[in-house]
Each structure stands twice: as C-alpha cells, then as structure tokens.
Design a protein around this motif. Structure first.
Motif, PDB file in Angstrom:
ATOM      1  N   GLU A  88       0.841  -1.205   0.000  1.00 49.98           N
ATOM      2  CA  GLU A  88       0.000   0.000   0.000  1.00 49.98           C
ATOM      3  C   GLU A  88       0.874   1.252   0.000  1.00 49.98           C
ATOM      4  OE1 GLU A  88      -3.481   1.965  -0.346  1.00 49.98           O
ATOM      5  OE2 GLU A  88      -3.292  -0.224  -0.206  1.00 49.98           O
ATOM      6  N   GLY A  89       0.671   2.132  -1.021  1.00 55.87           N
ATOM      7  CA  GLY A  89       1.378   3.396  -1.080  1.00 55.87           C
ATOM      8  C   GLY A  89       2.796   3.313  -1.598  1.00 55.87           C
TER       9      GLY A  89
ATOM     10  N   GLY B  81      -0.025  -7.226  -1.375  1.00 54.45           N
ATOM     11  CA  GLY B  81      -0.063  -6.006  -2.172  1.00 54.45           C
ATOM     12  C   GLY B  81      -0.695  -6.249  -3.524  1.00 54.45           C
ATOM     13  N   ARG B  82      -0.321  -5.388  -4.489  1.00 52.68           N
ATOM     14  CA  ARG B  82      -0.866  -5.487  -5.843  1.00 52.68           C
ATOM     15  C   ARG B  82       0.284  -5.679  -6.824  1.00 52.68           C
ATOM     16  NH1 ARG B  82       0.309  -0.405  -4.692  1.00 52.68           N
ATOM     17  NH2 ARG B  82       1.000   0.984  -6.390  1.00 52.68           N
TER      18      ARG B  82
ATOM     19  N   GLU C 247      -4.688  -7.682  -7.128  1.00 52.42           N
ATOM     20  CA  GLU C 247      -4.237  -8.125  -5.813  1.00 52.42           C
ATOM     21  C   GLU C 247      -3.547  -9.482  -5.925  1.00 52.42           C
ATOM     22  OE1 GLU C 247      -4.270  -6.539  -2.869  1.00 52.42           O
ATOM     23  OE2 GLU C 247      -5.022  -4.778  -3.953  1.00 52.42           O
TER      24      GLU C 247
END
Length: 831
Positions: free
Chosen positions: A391-392, A407-408, A419
C-alpha cells in the motif's frame, strides 16, 4: 464382622512375596493368553498396544518402564470395563541401534541380541505387565522377517518399490544410508555424526504416491494435536503452479507473437512455485548441480567452471546444502531460458542451495520477492525487479531487501493493479492457455529410502540376473535367511558386508535357471515395525502373515501408545504400508491406529538421563526394594503421563505408604453400612478416576484415590468393606499384584481381572452436599468455610459474619458491599 481372619489382619504388606506369587499364578493359569479360537470368537475385542522396544542396550531403564506401564494401565482399565483386551509385546531387534550396540560390545549381533531379548523379557515380566507372551514377535526371527520380505514383494508387485540412483544421506560413522527423517539438525539421529551426501543406487518405496491421502486422513484420527501437526509439516502440502521455461536456442524475438515459438522450443525447464503471480519478476533461473539439463545447457566456455562447481557440491552433505543462512555460491552455465511471461531471455545458473529432491530441482529466481534469491542476485550482480508493491509503495522504487508482503502487482503487463491473492490463479490460467503452466499441488514428502548397507537386517528379497534383470524372490522361497558372518562390520565403501560373501549371494535365477546374484543390502528397520501390529494376533499361523478372520476382528489397533520421537518416521511408514496393503485387498482398513497418544519423558533429579552423566535409573533394584506395584504407581504419580516427570528417590516412599494403607484398610475392614460422607466421596472418587483414566491423567487419578483413603480412615476410623472393595478395583490397573492379593483375601475365587468389573458411580451421589467457601474481607482471604451447596447469598453472608475468624477483621466496621460467587466465594467490603 471382619472380612479376614486375625492372621491376615496382622499380616504386613510384603511386595516381593505378593508379586512373585501372582506373576507365577498368571503364567500358570494363562490369565493373559489368547488362543487362535478365542481371538476369533471375542465379542468385545480391544487391541491395546505399546510400541515395542529396541533391545539395543544392556537392559531397560526406568523411562521404558514408565512408557510400558502407562499403556498397561489403560489396557487393564479397559479389561475391567468388560472388554476382551489383547495386549502383546515384541522386540524391534534388527537395525542400526542393535548393530551399533553389538559393535560397541565386540560381539556378533546374532549372538548378542538374543541375550538382550532374554534380559528385556525378564525385566518386563517383573513389571507386572499384562502381556500375552504367547504372541510375542522378534523381528530378527526368520519366522517373522519371512513376512517382512513378503510385504516388500507385495509393494514391488504393486509398483511401489523401485531401484534408482539418487542423492542420499550417508552417515560416515554408521556407514549406511539414512532416510531424511533419520537426519536431525544435520546429524545422524542414532549416533550424532554429521551426515554427508552420496549418490547411490538404492531401493525406494513410493510413499509420495500416498502423500495426499496420508495428509487428508489425519483429520479422521484420534491422535494428539502435536503428533498430527508433525506429520502435516513433514508431508508439507503446497498449492502452486508448475511453469515451463523454454531453453533459448536461437535468440527469441521479444514480441507478442513469440508464444508459438516458445512453445516449440524443447526442452524446457520446469519449476514448481507457490508464487506464480511473481513470474514477471523472474530475472534468472537456478538449477540444482545434479539436474539432468545442466550438461545440455552449459556452453563450452563455461563447462570447466560448471564441472568443478558440481564436483564441489557433490562433496557436501544434503543438510548443509539446505541451510538458508550460508553464503550463496553458484556458477553461470552460459545458457539462457525464456521467461514465459516477459518473453525475455534470462540466464541459467547452478547453485548448491537448490536440490533435486525438492520440487523439480529448478527454481525461477525472483530476487525482488524472495530473500534467498535477493541475496544471490546481490552477490552476482543480477537484476532485481519489483513486481509486487504494498500500500502506497512506488512501483519503480528500488528494493533494499526482498518484499514478501501482500499487495498489488506492478510491472506485470496486463495484470498490473491486481491483488496478489487473485493474481496467483489468473496468471496461472493465462500461462496454461499458452501451454506453459498448470496448477499443481506439491508435497515436501519424499520417497522412502529403504536400502541399508549394513549386516543386521532382513535381506531384500530381490535377485539380479544378466538375462532377466531384476527378479523378485518367489514367495515360496521365503525367507531369504540372513547368514551368520564373522566380518559383519560395515565400511565406508557403501557396500553391504553381505557383498563380501560370494557363497551367499551367488544363486540361481528362478526364471531362467541361469546364474543370479542376491541383493546384498538389507531393509530399513522401519519396514520391520511398519507392519508388526498385523502379525501379533496371527503368530500361531506359519502359512500366512495375518489370518483374515482374526485381523478383521481385532484390527485396526484401538489404542496405541509410544514416544513422540516416532511421530514422523514409524507412524508415517506404518500408515503408508497399511494403506498399500488395503489397496491391494490384503486388509479391510487403511489406517492402522485408531487412537494414538505419546507419553512423556522421565528425567532424574532435574537432568536428562544418560550414561555420560551416570544417572540412568535401572528399574531392577528399585523393584527389588519397593516392589513393581510401588514403582508403577510412583512413576504414574510423577506428573501428567503425556508430559513426564522427575524421578527422585525421595518420592518413592509416598506411593509405597499409600499402597500399604490400602493393604491395611482392606485387611481391617468390617461389614457395616457406609456413612453418608464416605459414600458420597466414594462415588465422587469413582467418577474422577474413571474420567481421568480415559484421558491418561494417571497422576490426578492416584491423587483422588489417596484423598478418598484419607476420608475412609479419617480420625482412625475402621473402614467398611463396602468402602474398600471398590478402591481395590480402582487401584488394580496401577498395582495389579496388590489388587489380586486383596481381592482374594476379600473372599473372591477368580482373578480380579477375570471376575471383577470396574465400579460404577451414581452421578447424584457423587455431588457433595457441602462446598468450601473462600471468605474474604476487602479482597484478602480470612477464612475457608464449609457451607451447604446452593446456599443463598444472604445465608452465606450471615454464616460468614458469625465466624470468629471473620469477626476480628470487621469489628467496629460496616459492611458496605458483598461480592458473591455461588458455591465458591464471598467477599465482604468493609469500611
């Protein structure tokens, strides 16, 4: 009126005399013996089994007696409950344990081990164990290992036994191959010598064919969680994908139309991965040095370096190569493979941290998301690409370490933004559509290496004929007997001592009549113990390994008790052999042990028992001084049976005094009605002991009987016969000799284990009319008071305020609040 005459009343308890008498009577009357006809006709059979011992020492120690006694108590308990209990014993007398002991003693095992068996037998008989000695097995006797060889042949016929060359664990001290399960922390589990790796031609059982069933069936077994977990971890199921990385021949064009060309490229490097979602980040590949494609993919320029690295890797043991914290080494082959996702050529390396025995012997290296790959890439300057971002996180930010979190996907073409959890399936399906991947379940479990280059074991029943190849020994020619040889010591050659005896291994081929050579390896001792429970009820039969009718009546084993050190090896192998025999139609069940419990370990004065410490407790002298019944009771009183305890000489007198008090109480008992308090305690004790024995809580059961006896004898009262007769039955599993003698003195003609039944209890009477209340003043305990069960708060408060011990803490103060826990606690808050 007294139940015994004056002579008996004054007679004191002499364990040696009592135990000698009853052991002799049990033997004479065959109390524990079963005939074949009785086994066939049993109406309520219960197969109670304890793991049989290795006779690989001078005798049994107290830890062995602890284990056997706990199993025996459960068997006697079930017998008193009305079950017909079959409880055999035998000796796991082949194998490295026994042979190493013989080597240490300088005596041929064929001479020494029978002496050990005789010694162990005497010790077990003295322990008051309920064994059927008419159904004993000895794995070294030809009448037994004839059928061990038969089991091998059944597995061979079913395609579950094969000979192949493979990397194996080699113990340079024992001079033999070890199964993976026999290597603990890089050391031989028998002699603590560091293990090496060798390439040898070995016999393997294909236990991996049963990996899924072995894992799935664990859910149905009444086993302790720790044992089940150990097997689950060893089988090691992994869900993932098998991907194909074509070897690059000419350079493959980097365009969207390359998939057809990639698919045409042969051969391919196959890898198993649990992270197919990270395939876009595979920037190089690593093969095990032993991988068969290494020679083909290596370029002429790199061949000398590759050959030298392979030589160095082969000199290492498997355990060292498995270590994750060692410095990464490797060599580039000069060759390339094509990443099926990116269509890019990536270099192919070899490294010793990749092993042929795991997966396919090859890995796709994704240094951005695997710690080992990251270290390797850093060491050799290989590309590191991020394909998963948390994330981020920036997709293009450099990685200081491998990212293994959720995460992705990033830098993953059309899958960017997906995902991780979902992308594993989607990426695999995408590659499958191109013929370059498929979903796959993999297991950590490997095939069972059963060849042993030693003397002391059953010869493997296989012949080698130049004309016919591998020829199984015909079943009517079994057993292939182990000969007596003087030069039985193993050496470092990797060849069995039997191979030094041409007069033994030269034979005739049963197929063509030509010359043949016997297999000179012997089988792993774990094959002996993988089926022995099937043989016990059928030892009367020489023409077949197990009688079908008797086997169907008694198997599978109802209760099995043993050491948790066998949670993986023995139990797993026994399950595999049972499943295989079931599939072949030889037996009606596929799981051998319905219920398994592991016993704990005994230490001495806080330290593990060992010869080097000089603190090994030999039970013989303790039994001679205190009696077997006392030692049995003491061992079970040390702590929870499944945990073990600390053997201290100072503690033995307590159980001895308890048994002496039981003796005195029975001999001084009188016929009169039970007092209400004694009757209530009797029912409560029967309930407690019954429940505790069912779950092997022997220490708390003994404590409950001690507490009950205190009530029976409170204030020096003379006990009632009706109070002590149930106690004799409760104590019988723990102290069978004492119970037999007291049962007879109570006027019974038959053995307590033949005539008596486990006492029953009335649940309502087992509940005490009063309970102990803890009375507190401002949270501090000031009194403990007996009050009527179910007493109301107001009445409990009044009773507490009337107590002189409580009054002194509230004098001159006002009770502002009352905290009441029914039947347990009353807290008076004063101020």
């Amino acid at each position: 009126m007294s139940t015994t005459d004056a002579t008996h009343v004054t007679a004191s308890y002499h364990p040696a005399e009592v135990e000698r008498k009853w052991q002799q009577r049990w033997e004479e009357q065959g109390i524990n013996r079963w005939t074949a006809e009785e086994l066939r006709s049993a109406e309520k059979p219960f197969y109670n089994l304890m793991m049989f011992p290795y006779p690989s020492a001078e005798g049994l120690h107290v830890g062995n007696i602890y284990a056997f006694t706990g199993a025996d108590i459960y068997g006697r308990f079930k017998r008193l409950q009305g079950h017909q209990v079959f409880q055999p014993i035998g000796f796991d007398a082949f194998g490295i344990h026994s042979e190493n002991f013989a080597l240490k003693q300088g005596i041929n095992p064929m001479e020494l081990i029978p002496r050990n068996v005789e010694r162990f037998t005497k010790q077990l008989r003295r322990g008051g164990l309920m064994y059927d000695w008419s159904h004993t097995v000895d794995t070294t006797h030809p009448a037994y290992y004839k059928w061990t060889q038969w089991v091998f042949l059944q597995l061979y016929k079913a395609g579950l036994a094969e000979k192949k060359e493979a990397p194996v664990n080699w113990c340079p001290s024992c001079n033999t191959v070890l199964a993976n399960e026999q290597v603990v922390g890089g050391l031989c589990e028998r002699c603590d010598t560091p293990v090496e790796m060798r390439f040898l031609s070995q016999w393997f059982f294909k236990i991996t064919n049963y990996a899924g069933r072995l894992l799935e069936n664990l859910k149905t077994l009444d086993w302790s969680d720790t044992t089940r977990k150990a097997q689950e971890n060893w089988i090691g199921r992994s869900e993932g994908a098998e991907l194909q990385f074509p070897i690059a021949r000419p350079k493959v064009a980097d365009d969207r139309h390359a998939s057809a060309e990639i698919q045409a490229e042969k051969p391919v490097i196959r890898v198993f991965t649990t992270r197919p979602d990270t395939v876009f980040g595979a920037t190089y590949m690593v093969l095990a040095p032993e991988h068969p494609l290494v020679a083909q993919i290596t370029t002429d320029e790199q061949r000398a370096s590759v050959d030298e690295y392979r030589r160095q890797a082969s000199a290492q043991d498997l355990v060292t190569r498995k270590k994750t914290d060692k410095t990464k080494t490797g060599v580039w082959t000069g060759g390339y493979a094509v990443n099926p996702a990116t269509r890019q050529e990536i270099p192919v390396w070899i490294a010793d941290y990749v092993l042929m025995e795991y997966g396919t012997g090859a890995i796709m290296a994704v240094p951005g998301h695997d710690e080992r790959d990251f270290e390797f890439a850093q060491a050799f300057g290989l590309p590191i690409v991020r394909v998963v971002a948390g994330e981020g996180e920036d997709a293009d930010a450099p990685l200081a370490e491998a990212y293994t979190g959720a995460g992705r996907l990033v830098n993953s073409g059309e899958f960017d933004g997906m995902e991780v959890a979902e992308s594993k399936r989607v990426v695999t399906e995408w590659l499958a559509g191109m013929g370059l991947g498929e979903q796959r379940i993999n297991y950590r479990l490997h095939d069972w290496t059963i060849s042993r280059q030693r003397y002391w074991g059953p010869p493997i029943p296989i012949l080698y004929c130049d004309a016919c190849g591998i020829v199984p020994v015909p079943e009517d020619q079994l057993p292939v007997e182990l000969p007596f040889i003087a030069d039985y010591k193993p050496d470092a050659s990797g060849i069995s001592p039997l191979a030094r005896h041409e007069e033994w291994y030269r034979t005739t081929c049963p197929s063509c009549g030509g010359q043949a050579r016997r297999e000179t390896d012997v089988s792993d001792t774990f094959l002996d113990s993988a089926w022995y429970f099937l043989r016990y009820p059928s030892t009367d039969h020489d023409a077949l390994p197990f009688d079908p009718q008797i086997t169907k009546k008694w198997l599978p084993v109802d209760s099995y008790i043993g050491g948790n050190e066998h949670a993986v090896m023995h139990l797993l192998y026994a399950r595999f052999v049972t499943m295989a025999l079931h599939d072949m139609g030889h037996i009606h069940f596929e799981e051998p042990f319905t219920r398994f419990r592991a016993h704990g370990l005994i230490v001495k004065e806080g330290s593990k028992m060992s010869k080097s410490r000089g603190n090994v407790v030999v039970p013989d002298e303790y039994i001679a001084d205190w009696g077997a019944d006392t030692i049995r009771t003491y061992l079970m009183f040390l702590g929870p049976y499944q945990e073990g305890g600390d053997f201290r000489d100072s503690g033995i007198s307590g159980p001895y005094n308890f048994l002496s008090r039981v003796w005195d109480s029975v001999l001084s008992s009188v016929d009169r009605p039970l007092e209400a308090a004694v009757e209530q305690k009797m029912h409560a004790t029967i309930k407690k002991v019954t429940e505790d024995l069912e779950v092997l809580s022997y220490n708390t059961a003994i404590a409950a009987m001690m507490e009950y006896l205190n009530v029976v004898r409170a204030g020096g009262r003379t006990p009632e016969r009706a109070a002590v007769e149930p106690l004799v039955r409760l104590v019988a599993p723990f102290a069978p000799h004492l119970a037999e003698e007291l049962w007879e003195r109570l006027g019974h003609a038959e053995s307590i284990f033949v005539e008596a039944r486990w006492p029953t209890f009335d649940a309502e009477k087992a509940v005490a009319d009063t309970v102990e209340f803890v009375v507190q003043v401002n949270g501090k305990v000031r009194a403990r008071m007996e009050m009527a069960r179910g007493i109301a708060e107001a009445e409990a408060r009044d009773a507490a305020l009337a107590d002189e011990h409580v009054q002194r803490w509230i004098e001159g103060k006002q009770v502002r609040k009352t905290i009441f826990v029914p039947d347990r606690l009353l807290n008076l808050v004063v101020g």
